[in-house]
Write an enzyme that holds these catalytic residues in place. Structure first.
Site, PDB file in Angstrom:
ATOM      1  N   ASP A 298       0.845  -1.193   0.000  1.00  0.00           N
ATOM      2  CA  ASP A 298       0.000   0.000   0.000  1.00  0.00           C
ATOM      3  C   ASP A 298       0.884   1.247   0.000  1.00  0.00           C
ATOM      4  O   ASP A 298       1.889   1.289   0.709  1.00  0.00           O
ATOM      5  CB  ASP A 298      -0.902  -0.007   1.234  1.00  0.00           C
ATOM      6  CG  ASP A 298      -2.026   0.998   1.140  1.00  0.00           C
ATOM      7  OD1 ASP A 298      -1.739   2.217   1.119  1.00  0.00           O
ATOM      8  OD2 ASP A 298      -3.192   0.578   1.091  1.00  0.00           O
TER       9      ASP A 298
ATOM     10  N   VAL B  91     -11.616   2.724  -3.723  1.00  0.00           N
ATOM     11  CA  VAL B  91     -11.289   2.213  -5.059  1.00  0.00           C
ATOM     12  C   VAL B  91     -12.270   1.080  -5.333  1.00  0.00           C
ATOM     13  O   VAL B  91     -12.294   0.087  -4.601  1.00  0.00           O
ATOM     14  CB  VAL B  91      -9.831   1.708  -5.140  1.00  0.00           C
ATOM     15  CG1 VAL B  91      -9.552   1.126  -6.522  1.00  0.00           C
ATOM     16  CG2 VAL B  91      -8.848   2.826  -4.818  1.00  0.00           C
TER      17      VAL B  91
ATOM     18  N   ASN C  65     -13.248  -3.533   2.632  1.00  0.00           N
ATOM     19  CA  ASN C  65     -14.234  -2.459   2.706  1.00  0.00           C
ATOM     20  C   ASN C  65     -15.218  -2.649   1.554  1.00  0.00           C
ATOM     21  O   ASN C  65     -14.813  -2.982   0.431  1.00  0.00           O
ATOM     22  CB  ASN C  65     -13.550  -1.098   2.586  1.00  0.00           C
ATOM     23  CG  ASN C  65     -12.563  -0.855   3.717  1.00  0.00           C
ATOM     24  OD1 ASN C  65     -12.800  -1.245   4.849  1.00  0.00           O
ATOM     25  ND2 ASN C  65     -11.455  -0.223   3.404  1.00  0.00           N
TER      26      ASN C  65
ATOM     27  N   HIS D 278      -7.139  -5.752   2.300  1.00  0.00           N
ATOM     28  CA  HIS D 278      -6.027  -5.144   3.014  1.00  0.00           C
ATOM     29  C   HIS D 278      -5.458  -6.201   3.960  1.00  0.00           C
ATOM     30  O   HIS D 278      -6.208  -6.781   4.744  1.00  0.00           O
ATOM     31  CB  HIS D 278      -6.493  -3.947   3.853  1.00  0.00           C
ATOM     32  CG  HIS D 278      -7.033  -2.810   3.065  1.00  0.00           C
ATOM     33  ND1 HIS D 278      -6.262  -1.721   2.722  1.00  0.00           N
ATOM     34  CD2 HIS D 278      -8.274  -2.588   2.566  1.00  0.00           C
ATOM     35  CE1 HIS D 278      -7.021  -0.865   2.038  1.00  0.00           C
ATOM     36  NE2 HIS D 278      -8.237  -1.367   1.932  1.00  0.00           N
TER      37      HIS D 278
ATOM     38  N   GLN E  31     -14.858   2.069   1.325  1.00  0.00           N
ATOM     39  CA  GLN E  31     -14.216   1.719   0.057  1.00  0.00           C
ATOM     40  C   GLN E  31     -14.036   2.971  -0.796  1.00  0.00           C
ATOM     41  O   GLN E  31     -14.984   3.736  -0.996  1.00  0.00           O
ATOM     42  CB  GLN E  31     -15.047   0.677  -0.696  1.00  0.00           C
ATOM     43  CG  GLN E  31     -14.377   0.158  -1.944  1.00  0.00           C
ATOM     44  CD  GLN E  31     -15.168  -0.951  -2.633  1.00  0.00           C
ATOM     45  OE1 GLN E  31     -16.277  -1.279  -2.246  1.00  0.00           O
ATOM     46  NE2 GLN E  31     -14.580  -1.516  -3.661  1.00  0.00           N
TER      47      GLN E  31
ATOM     48  N   HIS F 293     -10.779  -5.446  -3.149  1.00  0.00           N
ATOM     49  CA  HIS F 293      -9.420  -5.596  -2.655  1.00  0.00           C
ATOM     50  C   HIS F 293      -9.415  -5.943  -1.173  1.00  0.00           C
ATOM     51  O   HIS F 293     -10.330  -5.604  -0.435  1.00  0.00           O
ATOM     52  CB  HIS F 293      -8.566  -4.349  -2.926  1.00  0.00           C
ATOM     53  CG  HIS F 293      -9.110  -3.071  -2.387  1.00  0.00           C
ATOM     54  ND1 HIS F 293     -10.193  -2.420  -2.948  1.00  0.00           N
ATOM     55  CD2 HIS F 293      -8.719  -2.301  -1.347  1.00  0.00           C
ATOM     56  CE1 HIS F 293     -10.430  -1.304  -2.283  1.00  0.00           C
ATOM     57  NE2 HIS F 293      -9.547  -1.218  -1.286  1.00  0.00           N
TER      58      HIS F 293
END
Length: 115
Positions: free
Chosen positions: A32, A97, A88, A103, A95, A101
């Site tokens: 990240d 993006v 998220n 994390h 969220q 995804h």
């Protein structure tokens, strides 16, 4: 916004550079750029799924693959003492993006509740 426009899609296509730590035919993991823990890795499916709520029964194997790879990426990052996995979903879920995804965060004691 279409999936073609997301930063994660551009990373998959190598239009934007990223510090990639894992890749296979289905997923890609990279560090990240604004880490929230000493280790903060983003794991994404290469298939364009905007958010977890958009996954379908046809994505069953991919979703399992994603979580098993999260475990592997965490182990390879040396997170033997524990780690947190966060997904998220949507604006109220934090969220930003809209490409599904995961994390993977660790390297310190995580707090609860998270947010």
């Amino acid at each position: 916004m279409t999936d073609q426009d997301t930063v994660f899609s551009k990373i998959i296509r190598r239009e934007i550079s990223a510090d990639i730590v894992y890749e296979d035919e289905l997923v890609l993991a990279f560090k990240d750029i604004a880490p929230q823990a000493p280790v903060h890795i983003i794991l994404i499916p290469k298939k364009p799924i905007p958010k977890l709520a958009d996954a379908t029964p046809e994505d069953h194997a991919l979703m399992g693959h994603l979580l098993l790879k999260a475990k592997q990426v965490a182990a390879e990052a040396g997170l033997d003492n524990g780690f947190r996995v966060v997904i998220n979903n949507g604006p109220d879920g934090g969220q930003t993006v809209f490409h599904l995804h995961v994390h993977i965060m660790g390297g310190r004691q995580m707090q609860w509740p998270p947010g």
